[in-house]
Design a protein around this motif. Structure first.
Motif, PDB file in Angstrom:
ATOM      1  N   ILE A  53       0.843  -1.198   0.000  1.00 10.98           N
ATOM      2  CA  ILE A  53       0.000   0.000   0.000  1.00 10.98           C
ATOM      3  C   ILE A  53       0.875   1.244   0.000  1.00 10.98           C
ATOM      4  O   ILE A  53       1.680   1.463   0.910  1.00 10.98           O
ATOM      5  CB  ILE A  53      -0.936   0.017   1.232  1.00 10.98           C
ATOM      6  CG1 ILE A  53      -1.826  -1.235   1.212  1.00 10.98           C
ATOM      7  CG2 ILE A  53      -1.784   1.289   1.258  1.00 10.98           C
ATOM      8  CD1 ILE A  53      -2.676  -1.400   2.444  1.00 10.98           C
ATOM      9  N   GLU A  54       0.736   2.021  -1.036  1.00  7.90           N
ATOM     10  CA  GLU A  54       1.485   3.273  -1.159  1.00  7.90           C
ATOM     11  C   GLU A  54       0.503   4.423  -1.326  1.00  7.90           C
ATOM     12  O   GLU A  54      -0.370   4.378  -2.192  1.00  7.90           O
ATOM     13  CB  GLU A  54       2.432   3.224  -2.345  1.00  7.90           C
ATOM     14  CG  GLU A  54       3.541   2.191  -2.204  1.00  7.90           C
ATOM     15  CD  GLU A  54       4.467   2.175  -3.400  1.00  7.90           C
ATOM     16  OE1 GLU A  54       4.162   2.887  -4.379  1.00  7.90           O
ATOM     17  OE2 GLU A  54       5.483   1.470  -3.354  1.00  7.90           O
ATOM     18  N   VAL A  55       0.637   5.411  -0.508  1.00  8.75           N
ATOM     19  CA  VAL A  55      -0.269   6.566  -0.549  1.00  8.75           C
ATOM     20  C   VAL A  55       0.548   7.828  -0.745  1.00  8.75           C
ATOM     21  O   VAL A  55       1.508   8.083  -0.012  1.00  8.75           O
ATOM     22  CB  VAL A  55      -1.095   6.679   0.754  1.00  8.75           C
ATOM     23  CG1 VAL A  55      -2.031   7.886   0.672  1.00  8.75           C
ATOM     24  CG2 VAL A  55      -1.889   5.401   1.000  1.00  8.75           C
ATOM     25  N   GLU A  56       0.169   8.581  -1.757  1.00 11.42           N
ATOM     26  CA  GLU A  56       0.868   9.838  -2.015  1.00 11.42           C
ATOM     27  C   GLU A  56       0.454  10.894  -0.993  1.00 11.42           C
ATOM     28  O   GLU A  56      -0.736  11.083  -0.737  1.00 11.42           O
ATOM     29  CB  GLU A  56       0.550  10.346  -3.424  1.00 11.42           C
ATOM     30  CG  GLU A  56       1.119   9.488  -4.538  1.00 11.42           C
ATOM     31  CD  GLU A  56       0.857  10.093  -5.907  1.00 11.42           C
ATOM     32  OE1 GLU A  56       0.397  11.255  -5.965  1.00 11.42           O
ATOM     33  OE2 GLU A  56       1.098   9.405  -6.904  1.00 11.42           O
ATOM     34  N   LYS A  57       1.427  11.542  -0.422  1.00 11.96           N
ATOM     35  CA  LYS A  57       1.137  12.600   0.531  1.00 11.96           C
ATOM     36  C   LYS A  57       0.791  13.884  -0.222  1.00 11.96           C
ATOM     37  O   LYS A  57       1.469  14.234  -1.188  1.00 11.96           O
ATOM     38  CB  LYS A  57       2.335  12.847   1.449  1.00 11.96           C
ATOM     39  CG  LYS A  57       2.628  11.684   2.391  1.00 11.96           C
ATOM     40  CD  LYS A  57       3.755  12.042   3.340  1.00 11.96           C
ATOM     41  CE  LYS A  57       4.016  10.904   4.318  1.00 11.96           C
ATOM     42  NZ  LYS A  57       5.132  11.233   5.273  1.00 11.96           N
ATOM     43  N   PRO A  58      -0.264  14.567   0.211  1.00 16.29           N
ATOM     44  CA  PRO A  58      -0.635  15.811  -0.470  1.00 16.29           C
ATOM     45  C   PRO A  58       0.447  16.867  -0.304  1.00 16.29           C
ATOM     46  O   PRO A  58       1.102  16.948   0.740  1.00 16.29           O
ATOM     47  CB  PRO A  58      -1.931  16.236   0.248  1.00 16.29           C
ATOM     48  CG  PRO A  58      -1.887  15.545   1.572  1.00 16.29           C
ATOM     49  CD  PRO A  58      -1.153  14.259   1.345  1.00 16.29           C
ATOM     50  N   ALA A  59       0.624  17.641  -1.359  1.00 20.22           N
ATOM     51  CA  ALA A  59       1.643  18.692  -1.319  1.00 20.22           C
ATOM     52  C   ALA A  59       1.254  19.766  -0.304  1.00 20.22           C
ATOM     53  O   ALA A  59       0.078  20.103  -0.156  1.00 20.22           O
ATOM     54  CB  ALA A  59       1.798  19.310  -2.708  1.00 20.22           C
ATOM     55  N   THR A  60       2.240  20.268   0.395  1.00 22.79           N
ATOM     56  CA  THR A  60       1.997  21.313   1.393  1.00 22.79           C
ATOM     57  C   THR A  60       1.782  22.649   0.698  1.00 22.79           C
ATOM     58  O   THR A  60       2.619  23.085  -0.110  1.00 22.79           O
ATOM     59  CB  THR A  60       3.181  21.420   2.365  1.00 22.79           C
ATOM     60  OG1 THR A  60       3.414  20.141   2.957  1.00 22.79           O
ATOM     61  CG2 THR A  60       2.883  22.438   3.456  1.00 22.79           C
ATOM     62  N   ALA A  61       0.662  23.283   0.986  1.00 21.56           N
ATOM     63  CA  ALA A  61       0.349  24.563   0.350  1.00 21.56           C
ATOM     64  C   ALA A  61       1.211  25.675   0.955  1.00 21.56           C
ATOM     65  O   ALA A  61       1.407  25.717   2.173  1.00 21.56           O
ATOM     66  CB  ALA A  61      -1.123  24.891   0.536  1.00 21.56           C
ATOM     67  N   PRO A  62       1.737  26.548   0.120  1.00 22.67           N
ATOM     68  CA  PRO A  62       2.557  27.648   0.644  1.00 22.67           C
ATOM     69  C   PRO A  62       1.695  28.641   1.427  1.00 22.67           C
ATOM     70  O   PRO A  62       0.503  28.777   1.179  1.00 22.67           O
ATOM     71  CB  PRO A  62       3.119  28.289  -0.625  1.00 22.67           C
ATOM     72  CG  PRO A  62       2.131  27.951  -1.692  1.00 22.67           C
ATOM     73  CD  PRO A  62       1.592  26.595  -1.336  1.00 22.67           C
ATOM     74  N   GLU A  63       2.324  29.310   2.363  1.00 18.17           N
ATOM     75  CA  GLU A  63       1.599  30.296   3.159  1.00 18.17           C
ATOM     76  C   GLU A  63       1.476  31.592   2.352  1.00 18.17           C
ATOM     77  O   GLU A  63       2.471  32.261   2.073  1.00 18.17           O
ATOM     78  CB  GLU A  63       2.321  30.549   4.479  1.00 18.17           C
ATOM     79  CG  GLU A  63       2.268  29.366   5.429  1.00 18.17           C
ATOM     80  CD  GLU A  63       2.823  29.725   6.804  1.00 18.17           C
ATOM     81  OE1 GLU A  63       3.015  30.941   7.075  1.00 18.17           O
ATOM     82  OE2 GLU A  63       3.067  28.804   7.596  1.00 18.17           O
ATOM     83  N   ILE A  64       0.245  31.927   1.982  1.00 16.87           N
ATOM     84  CA  ILE A  64      -0.013  33.157   1.219  1.00 16.87           C
ATOM     85  C   ILE A  64      -1.210  33.864   1.838  1.00 16.87           C
ATOM     86  O   ILE A  64      -1.941  33.287   2.643  1.00 16.87           O
ATOM     87  CB  ILE A  64      -0.273  32.860  -0.269  1.00 16.87           C
ATOM     88  CG1 ILE A  64      -1.428  31.844  -0.407  1.00 16.87           C
ATOM     89  CG2 ILE A  64       0.978  32.331  -0.951  1.00 16.87           C
ATOM     90  CD1 ILE A  64      -1.781  31.539  -1.852  1.00 16.87           C
ATOM     91  N   SER A  65      -1.435  35.093   1.432  1.00 24.51           N
ATOM     92  CA  SER A  65      -2.549  35.868   1.979  1.00 24.51           C
ATOM     93  C   SER A  65      -3.872  35.328   1.451  1.00 24.51           C
ATOM     94  O   SER A  65      -3.917  34.578   0.463  1.00 24.51           O
ATOM     95  CB  SER A  65      -2.405  37.341   1.597  1.00 24.51           C
ATOM     96  OG  SER A  65      -2.604  37.501   0.194  1.00 24.51           O
ATOM     97  N   LEU A  66      -4.955  35.697   2.105  1.00 22.75           N
ATOM     98  CA  LEU A  66      -6.285  35.263   1.687  1.00 22.75           C
ATOM     99  C   LEU A  66      -6.581  35.724   0.265  1.00 22.75           C
ATOM    100  O   LEU A  66      -7.106  34.958  -0.553  1.00 22.75           O
ATOM    101  CB  LEU A  66      -7.338  35.813   2.662  1.00 22.75           C
ATOM    102  CG  LEU A  66      -8.800  35.528   2.320  1.00 22.75           C
ATOM    103  CD1 LEU A  66      -9.060  34.026   2.211  1.00 22.75           C
ATOM    104  CD2 LEU A  66      -9.726  36.157   3.376  1.00 22.75           C
ATOM    105  N   MET A  67      -6.237  36.975  -0.057  1.00 26.98           N
ATOM    106  CA  MET A  67      -6.480  37.511  -1.393  1.00 26.98           C
ATOM    107  C   MET A  67      -5.716  36.706  -2.451  1.00 26.98           C
ATOM    108  O   MET A  67      -6.256  36.339  -3.497  1.00 26.98           O
ATOM    109  CB  MET A  67      -6.058  38.978  -1.455  1.00 26.98           C
ATOM    110  CG  MET A  67      -6.334  39.652  -2.793  1.00 26.98           C
ATOM    111  SD  MET A  67      -8.100  39.923  -3.093  1.00 26.98           S
ATOM    112  CE  MET A  67      -8.368  41.370  -2.045  1.00 26.98           C
ATOM    113  N   GLU A  68      -4.454  36.389  -2.160  1.00 25.76           N
ATOM    114  CA  GLU A  68      -3.640  35.612  -3.093  1.00 25.76           C
ATOM    115  C   GLU A  68      -4.196  34.203  -3.267  1.00 25.76           C
ATOM    116  O   GLU A  68      -4.199  33.651  -4.374  1.00 25.76           O
ATOM    117  CB  GLU A  68      -2.193  35.545  -2.596  1.00 25.76           C
ATOM    118  CG  GLU A  68      -1.442  36.871  -2.683  1.00 25.76           C
ATOM    119  CD  GLU A  68      -0.070  36.796  -2.022  1.00 25.76           C
ATOM    120  OE1 GLU A  68       0.866  37.426  -2.541  1.00 25.76           O
ATOM    121  OE2 GLU A  68       0.049  36.090  -0.992  1.00 25.76           O
TER     122      GLU A  68
END
Length: 267
Positions: free
Chosen positions: A234-249
């Motif tokens: 069983i291999e599960v891909e880890k979701p990519a970490t989203a970069p920290e950006i502003s709400l508007m961005e």
């Protein structure tokens, strides 16, 4: 229906009595793991053990009791327990009609299909049509399996759906939201982008069959491999970490993402 009715009786409102049957509407998909001995894979059994007397207890020597604040137990006999339970009835008594959106969804408990005992019962379809036209639900009371229930009757497909409700004292009313600082004003541009993003994800029709239980799907695949004598890996891909950006961005990037997806589909 192939499955037997779990309850037969009648819906009563005013002097109108409608003979009906109830069928369970929900069949949860529960994965039933057993506890096994890791040496021989034999299922482990549970014993009724008394830690005070240091011995296993037979069913006939067991009584029911409720723990009191002082640590002692209020013991009740089966005979007295039966006397406390509500008398079984064969009626669902409508006590109120309310706008459907007046009942917070947190009170919804279990669902049952309601069908008339005779498919030509005019009163049944009249009730369903009236509830649908006036966007109302019937609040009713009845007894099922030795318990009093309050429920909603709502039109559903060509029949009715009955939803039992939790009592108010069963709902937790925490102060979780009291400390939240709601902004006095929301940024108009952010709100505009949020609406645009919602429109991109909006569907005119909700189809829940598109959604799957990831764990159950992966487990079924692993079991199939095991049955076929193949190696289970069983291999599960880890979701990519989203970069920290502003709400508007984040809103603008989300819109750009879905606009890009829409463009590719059009081509």
């Amino acid at each position: 229906m192939a499955t037997p009715a779990i309850w037969k009786g009648s819906i009563n409102f005013g002097l109108v009595s409608i003979p009906i049957e109830l069928y369970s509407a929900i069949q949860p998909h529960v994965i039933g793991f057993r506890m096994l001995h890791n040496v021989c894979n034999t299922p482990i059994t549970n014993k009724r053990w008394c830690p005070h007397c240091h011995k296993e207890i037979a069913w006939e020597a067991i009584v029911k009791g409720l723990k009191l604040p002082d640590g002692t137990y209020f013991v009740i006999t089966q005979e007295n327990l039966k006397k406390l339970k509500p008398e079984k009835t064969e009626t669902i008594n409508v006590v109120q009609f309310v706008k459907t959106n007046m009942i917070p969804v947190i009170y919804y408990n279990q669902h049952y299909y309601v069908v008339p005992q005779k498919s030509t019962n005019k009163a049944f379809f009249l009730l369903a049509a009236a509830l649908k036209e006036f966007e109302q639900s019937a609040v009713a009371q009845f007894v099922l399996r030795d318990r009093d229930y309050v429920c909603l009757l709502q039109p559903y497909k060509t029949g009715l759906l009955m939803t039992t409700l939790f009592y108010d004292y069963e709902i937790k009313h925490p102060d979780l939201f009291n400390s939240l600082k709601v902004p006095s004003k929301l940024d108009k541009e952010e709100l505009k982008l949020a609406k645009l993003l919602m429109n991109k994800l909006y569907k005119k029709k909700f189809d829940i069959s598109h959604f799957k239980d990831t764990f159950a799907t992966r487990l079924a695949k692993a079991i199939k491999l095991k049955q076929e004598g193949k190696r289970v890996k069983i291999e599960v891909e880890k979701p990519a970490t989203a970069p920290e950006i502003s709400l508007m961005e984040a809103l603008r990037a989300s819109l750009h993402k879905y606009e890009h997806v829409s463009t590719r589909r059009d081509h």
